[in-house]
Design an enzyme around this catalytic site. Structure first.
Site, mmCIF file in Angstrom:
data_model
loop_
_atom_site.group_PDB
_atom_site.id
_atom_site.type_symbol
_atom_site.label_atom_id
_atom_site.label_comp_id
_atom_site.label_asym_id
_atom_site.label_seq_id
_atom_site.Cartn_x
_atom_site.Cartn_y
_atom_site.Cartn_z
ATOM 1 N N THR A 91 1.870 -2.850 8.707
ATOM 2 C CA THR A 91 2.262 -3.610 9.760
ATOM 3 C C THR A 91 2.386 -5.155 9.313
ATOM 4 O O THR A 91 2.614 -6.249 9.729
ATOM 5 C CB THR A 91 1.042 -3.875 10.856
ATOM 6 O OG1 THR A 91 -0.310 -3.899 10.086
ATOM 7 C CG2 THR A 91 0.756 -2.440 11.805
ATOM 8 N N CYS B 51 2.472 -3.755 3.841
ATOM 9 C CA CYS B 51 1.734 -2.682 4.471
ATOM 10 C C CYS B 51 2.554 -2.168 5.505
ATOM 11 O O CYS B 51 3.689 -2.349 5.900
ATOM 12 C CB CYS B 51 0.414 -3.079 4.581
ATOM 13 S SG CYS B 51 -0.166 -3.987 5.909
ATOM 14 N N HIS C 206 6.505 -26.257 7.662
ATOM 15 C CA HIS C 206 5.368 -26.857 8.349
ATOM 16 C C HIS C 206 4.040 -26.445 7.753
ATOM 17 O O HIS C 206 3.085 -27.261 7.695
ATOM 18 C CB HIS C 206 5.168 -26.476 9.717
ATOM 19 C CG HIS C 206 6.366 -27.205 10.724
ATOM 20 N ND1 HIS C 206 6.473 -27.092 11.744
ATOM 21 C CD2 HIS C 206 7.564 -27.857 10.204
ATOM 22 C CE1 HIS C 206 7.654 -27.791 12.224
ATOM 23 N NE2 HIS C 206 8.201 -27.928 11.275
ATOM 24 N N ARG D 299 3.702 -35.489 8.215
ATOM 25 C CA ARG D 299 2.760 -35.301 9.205
ATOM 26 C C ARG D 299 2.081 -33.969 9.096
ATOM 27 O O ARG D 299 0.870 -33.840 9.701
ATOM 28 C CB ARG D 299 3.454 -35.319 10.667
ATOM 29 C CG ARG D 299 4.335 -34.029 11.164
ATOM 30 C CD ARG D 299 4.972 -34.365 12.387
ATOM 31 N NE ARG D 299 5.749 -33.227 12.907
ATOM 32 C CZ ARG D 299 6.940 -32.936 12.381
ATOM 33 N NH1 ARG D 299 7.367 -33.317 11.385
ATOM 34 N NH2 ARG D 299 7.541 -31.686 12.999
ATOM 35 N N HIS D 300 2.579 -32.947 8.254
ATOM 36 C CA HIS D 300 2.158 -31.624 8.389
ATOM 37 C C HIS D 300 1.148 -31.461 7.361
ATOM 38 O O HIS D 300 0.192 -30.732 7.322
ATOM 39 C CB HIS D 300 3.360 -30.502 7.927
ATOM 40 C CG HIS D 300 4.383 -30.396 8.704
ATOM 41 N ND1 HIS D 300 4.384 -30.047 10.159
ATOM 42 C CD2 HIS D 300 5.536 -30.886 8.780
ATOM 43 C CE1 HIS D 300 5.293 -30.216 10.722
ATOM 44 N NE2 HIS D 300 6.134 -30.657 9.950
ATOM 45 N N ASP E 197 0.936 -1.205 -0.089
ATOM 46 C CA ASP E 197 0.084 0.075 0.070
ATOM 47 C C ASP E 197 0.906 1.306 -0.090
ATOM 48 O O ASP E 197 2.154 1.086 -0.022
ATOM 49 C CB ASP E 197 -1.085 0.158 1.122
ATOM 50 C CG ASP E 197 -0.301 0.167 2.438
ATOM 51 O OD1 ASP E 197 0.750 0.238 2.585
ATOM 52 O OD2 ASP E 197 -1.015 0.121 3.717
HETATM 53 C C1 RB5 Z 1 -2.198 2.296 6.474
HETATM 54 O O1 RB5 Z 1 -2.137 3.603 7.356
HETATM 55 C C2 RB5 Z 1 -2.123 0.964 7.391
HETATM 56 O O2 RB5 Z 1 -3.219 0.928 8.115
HETATM 57 C C3 RB5 Z 1 -1.783 -0.148 6.820
HETATM 58 O O3 RB5 Z 1 -0.416 0.061 5.940
HETATM 59 C C4 RB5 Z 1 -1.514 -1.278 7.399
HETATM 60 O O4 RB5 Z 1 -0.861 -1.142 8.566
HETATM 61 C C5 RB5 Z 1 -2.891 -1.926 8.055
HETATM 62 O O5 RB5 Z 1 -2.642 -3.347 8.278
#
Ligand code: RB5
Length: 152
Positions: free
Chosen positions: A68, A66, A99, A133-134, A8
């Site tokens: 996070t 993105c 796995h 096994r996985h 993003d």
């Molecule tokens: C964008 O502001 C942010 O929400 C996005 O990049 C991400 O972290 C969402 O999971």
């Protein structure tokens, strides 16, 4: 080997660096499904695009970035057949291949530095699914997907 990459607006330069890293180090073709603009861009769009490219066989694996890694990774996991790991360290990246046979990797540009991201990518790209096994557990995951498919 073809890799689909998506991102993003908060991970534009970061995505470009990871793309270049993979192209130069591995010689893989990295196809961009993300944005190259800093204008607001809703991450589900590129999460879906990369996930569908993986499932259709247009690319072999997908990498998503993105802020996070969470939103874009969740989006990818909504596409049947995708097993996306959202992770911030190489150990989970490796085990997710060995796995869980993950076919998409997701991480956050606001969470980990670019050099750690490269280590994660290395670990993920160089690890193989162990099967055995996985497979029983992966079959169970497929069953959950099947049981929850929307019907008309
Ligand atoms: C964008 O502001 C942010 O929400 C996005 O990049 C991400 O972290 C969402 O999971």
């Amino acid at each position: 080997m073809k890799i689909g990459i998506g991102n993003d607006h908060v991970a534009v330069d970061y995505k470009k660096e990871i793309k270049l890293y993979i192209e130069e180090k591995y010689g893989y073709e990295v196809i961009n499904f993300g944005t190259n603009s800093f204008e607001r861009f809703n991450y589900p769009e590129s999460g879906k695009a990369v996930a569908e490219a993986v499932v259709s066989g247009k690319v072999d694996k997908g990498i998503l970035i993105c802020g996070t890694g969470v939103g874009i990774g969740i989006s990818a996991n909504k596409v049947p057949g995708v097993r996306c790991v959202i992770c911030s360290e190489p150990y989970s990246a490796r085990l997710s291949r060995e796995h869980n046979n993950t076919n998409v990797l997701s991480f956050g540009s606001r969470v980990i530095g670019i050099e750690l991201a490269k280590m994660i990518v290395d670990e993920w790209l160089s690890s193989e699914y162990e099967g055995g096994r996985h497979q029983v557990r992966l079959d169970m995951i497929d069953e959950i997907e099947e049981q929850n498919k929307l019907v008309d």
